[in-house]
Design a protein around this motif. Structure first.
Motif, PDB file in Angstrom:
ATOM      1  N   THR A 193      16.435  10.109  77.581  1.00 17.81           N
ATOM      2  CA  THR A 193      15.481   9.050  77.282  1.00 17.81           C
ATOM      3  C   THR A 193      16.231   7.874  76.642  1.00 17.81           C
ATOM      4  O   THR A 193      16.724   6.981  77.211  1.00 17.81           O
ATOM      5  CB  THR A 193      14.103   9.228  77.067  1.00 17.81           C
ATOM      6  N   ILE A 194      15.873   7.656  75.196  1.00 22.33           N
ATOM      7  CA  ILE A 194      16.395   6.703  74.496  1.00 22.33           C
ATOM      8  C   ILE A 194      17.168   7.540  73.097  1.00 22.33           C
ATOM      9  O   ILE A 194      16.615   8.757  72.675  1.00 22.33           O
ATOM     10  CB  ILE A 194      15.407   5.682  73.876  1.00 22.33           C
ATOM     11  N   GLY A 204       9.130  -2.376  73.007  1.00 23.66           N
ATOM     12  CA  GLY A 204      10.565  -2.229  72.080  1.00 23.66           C
ATOM     13  C   GLY A 204      11.158  -0.911  72.641  1.00 23.66           C
ATOM     14  O   GLY A 204      12.457  -0.990  72.281  1.00 23.66           O
ATOM     15  N   THR A 205      10.740  -0.218  73.237  1.00 27.30           N
ATOM     16  CA  THR A 205      11.372   1.126  73.788  1.00 27.30           C
ATOM     17  C   THR A 205      12.295   0.756  74.524  1.00 27.30           C
ATOM     18  O   THR A 205      13.659   1.145  74.452  1.00 27.30           O
ATOM     19  CB  THR A 205      10.388   2.229  74.443  1.00 27.30           C
ATOM     20  N   ASP A 206      12.031  -0.251  75.589  1.00 25.89           N
ATOM     21  CA  ASP A 206      12.875  -0.692  76.512  1.00 25.89           C
ATOM     22  C   ASP A 206      14.141  -1.646  75.875  1.00 25.89           C
ATOM     23  O   ASP A 206      15.254  -1.361  76.378  1.00 25.89           O
ATOM     24  CB  ASP A 206      12.340  -1.402  77.844  1.00 25.89           C
ATOM     25  N   TYR A 252       5.979  12.510  72.192  1.00 22.73           N
ATOM     26  CA  TYR A 252       5.548  11.799  73.213  1.00 22.73           C
ATOM     27  C   TYR A 252       6.456  10.811  73.859  1.00 22.73           C
ATOM     28  O   TYR A 252       6.515   9.807  72.912  1.00 22.73           O
ATOM     29  CB  TYR A 252       4.051  11.557  73.118  1.00 22.73           C
ATOM     30  N   TRP A 253       6.384  10.496  75.148  1.00 23.89           N
ATOM     31  CA  TRP A 253       7.303   9.654  75.663  1.00 23.89           C
ATOM     32  C   TRP A 253       6.466   8.290  75.355  1.00 23.89           C
ATOM     33  O   TRP A 253       5.286   8.100  75.697  1.00 23.89           O
ATOM     34  CB  TRP A 253       7.355   9.789  77.378  1.00 23.89           C
ATOM     35  N   ARG A 254       7.173   7.183  74.782  1.00 20.47           N
ATOM     36  CA  ARG A 254       6.452   5.999  74.665  1.00 20.47           C
ATOM     37  C   ARG A 254       5.387   6.145  73.374  1.00 20.47           C
ATOM     38  O   ARG A 254       4.432   5.134  73.185  1.00 20.47           O
ATOM     39  CB  ARG A 254       5.953   5.247  75.709  1.00 20.47           C
ATOM     40  N   GLY A 255       5.381   7.315  72.796  1.00 19.17           N
ATOM     41  CA  GLY A 255       4.328   7.553  71.656  1.00 19.17           C
ATOM     42  C   GLY A 255       2.943   7.736  72.162  1.00 19.17           C
ATOM     43  O   GLY A 255       1.822   7.515  71.431  1.00 19.17           O
ATOM     44  N   ASN A 256       2.856   7.815  73.535  1.00 17.60           N
ATOM     45  CA  ASN A 256       1.466   8.141  74.097  1.00 17.60           C
ATOM     46  C   ASN A 256       1.282   9.622  74.190  1.00 17.60           C
ATOM     47  O   ASN A 256       2.106  10.208  75.035  1.00 17.60           O
ATOM     48  CB  ASN A 256       1.620   7.307  75.462  1.00 17.60           C
ATOM     49  N   PRO A 270       4.490  12.564  78.815  1.00 17.16           N
ATOM     50  CA  PRO A 270       5.399  13.813  78.529  1.00 17.16           C
ATOM     51  C   PRO A 270       5.586  14.068  77.249  1.00 17.16           C
ATOM     52  O   PRO A 270       5.920  13.295  76.535  1.00 17.16           O
ATOM     53  CB  PRO A 270       6.411  13.575  79.440  1.00 17.16           C
ATOM     54  N   MET A 271       5.643  15.429  76.717  1.00 23.03           N
ATOM     55  CA  MET A 271       5.992  15.978  75.606  1.00 23.03           C
ATOM     56  C   MET A 271       7.518  16.046  75.624  1.00 23.03           C
ATOM     57  O   MET A 271       8.139  16.860  76.547  1.00 23.03           O
ATOM     58  CB  MET A 271       5.162  17.115  75.115  1.00 23.03           C
TER      59      MET A 271
END
Length: 410
Positions: free
Chosen positions: A98-99, A175-177, A223-227, A231-232
């Motif tokens: 991911t990042i 910010g993630t992107d 969590y993806w994007r902190g949500n 997905p974990m």
């Protein structure tokens, strides 16, 4: 060499240097001195961080980023994160990455492993070994730019990368992107080999051989994007430095900090606890902790009183209309506890004291002679921090602020 065959660039101190046409920032560093060239990891050209191999243009303002600087360490850590991703993809067939940003004193990268697999300590050792192989191979970081369409085709088997590309090019980035793609229709990627390419805005060190002083620290869920509805993922944290000495000093600092971790001391000294019956991020202060807290509060009161502040007290709940008027509800709703419906109204536990202090000021007509009016409160507030971000007293859901506001004419 004729003037037509040279360009002139300027350095941070105003010095101007003549270079052959087609020169790079690395050429500039080598012309200044071998020690600078050896320490160089990237450059700033006309205010923009770039790779060392980018061609310089006439009149450019150039500064060399060295490994021991804050900016240089950021580049080292970002590049090391890429090498870690390369190692994971090679060792775990089917892994989705991911990042992998640089952070304070280190870096991390988030992965989704096939079959819901999680990383073990043995895996970290294997990843470290593979990373050292990649570093020893001295692979080049090669930048390439392409259209968003071409990038989506390139990362067709990497859904998280495709999501980032789509969000950035559609103007819905966060910010993630932004940490991965700069924006616009052109997407940049970096290749280490023909078999590994990563989405990134750069810059990076010239080759993997510039790296090597690193350590993988721990694995955590994220969590993806902190949500929490997303997905974990599996997050690997690491640290990277410009020298073996700097790395060892950092490891020593971490060990010393662990001895002084307030969460550990709170238990050993019987100061406070976080009972599970209360819920996450909510502390109770024990008698010994109460003494420490009272001393701190008394000191704060004393300093504020000497500074001309007047003490006030406000309730723990407020009508939603107050936070709507102040603007807090619009901007901070995600960080507030859910509303309570009662007395034909909607109420929230207060996440801040500011609106209530404004109500105290507004309660009656004021004279300019009262200004500046300094209000102070030890106000307990409640904020909904995500479960994965809670960290002792540093990230907590209920806490008391020594909060003050000054009402003045200018």
């Amino acid at each position: 060499m004729s003037a037509l065959e040279t360009i002139e660039v300027s350095l941070p101190d105003g010095t101007r240097k003549s270079l052959p046409v087609g020169s790079t920032s690395l050429d500039l560093a080598q012309g200044i001195g071998s020690r600078l060239a050896k320490a160089a990891v990237a450059a700033v050209v006309d205010g923009i961080e770039t790779d060392l191999n980018v061609l310089l243009s006439a009149g450019a303002k150039v500064s060399i980023i060295t490994a021991e600087s804050d900016a240089g360490r950021h580049v080292l850590r970002h590049s090391t994160a890429h090498v870690m991703a390369q190692a994971v993809v090679q060792l775990f067939v089917g892994a989705k990455f991911t990042i992998g940003p640089a952070i304070e004193d280190g870096f991390y990268y988030d992965f989704e492993l096939p079959g819901g697999k999680t990383f073990s300590d043995t895996d970290l050792a294997s990843i470290t070994e593979k990373m050292r192989e990649i570093i020893k191979a001295d692979q080049s970081f090669t930048r390439d730019e392409m259209s968003a369409k071409a990038a989506l085709e390139l990362f067709a088997d990497q859904p998280y990368k495709c999501e980032i590309i789509t969000r950035v090019t559609s103007g819905s980035a966060d910010g993630t992107d932004a940490s991965e793609v700069q924006g616009g229709d052109v997407v940049s990627v970096y290749r280490n080999t023909d078999s590994f390419v990563d989405l990134c805005r750069g810059p990076h060190v010239p080759t993997t051989g510039k790296l090597g002083h690193f350590a993988l620290m721990k694995v955590a869920g994220a969590y993806w994007r902190g949500n929490e509805k997303g997905p974990m993922l599996q997050r690997i944290y690491g640290t990277a430095w410009e020298s073996k000495v700097a790395l060892e000093e950092h490891i020593t600092r971490l060990a010393e900090a662990e001895k002084r971790d307030h969460r550990r001391l709170a238990v050993e000294m019987d100061l406070l606890s976080f009972p599970s019956e209360l819920g996450g991020g909510l502390a109770v202060w024990h008698p010994k902790g109460g003494i420490v807290r009272k001393l701190m509060e008394d000191y704060s009161r004393h300093r504020h009183q000497n500074g001309g502040y007047q003490f006030v007290f406000t309730p723990h709940l407020a009508n939603a209309d107050l936070f709507e008027t102040s603007g807090h509800l619009h901007f901070y709703k995600d960080g507030m506890y859910p509303p309570m419906e009662m007395d034909n109204g909607t109420y929230y536990p207060k996440p801040m004291n500011c609106p209530m202090h404004c109500l105290i000021y507004r309660d009656r007509q004021r004279s300019y002679r009262e200004l500046p009016l300094r209000l102070f409160e030890l106000g307990t507030v409640y904020r909904y921090e995500r479960a994965g971000t809670l960290h002792g007293l540093l990230r907590i859901r209920g806490f008391t602020q020594d909060d003050s506001h000054i009402f003045c004419t200018e």
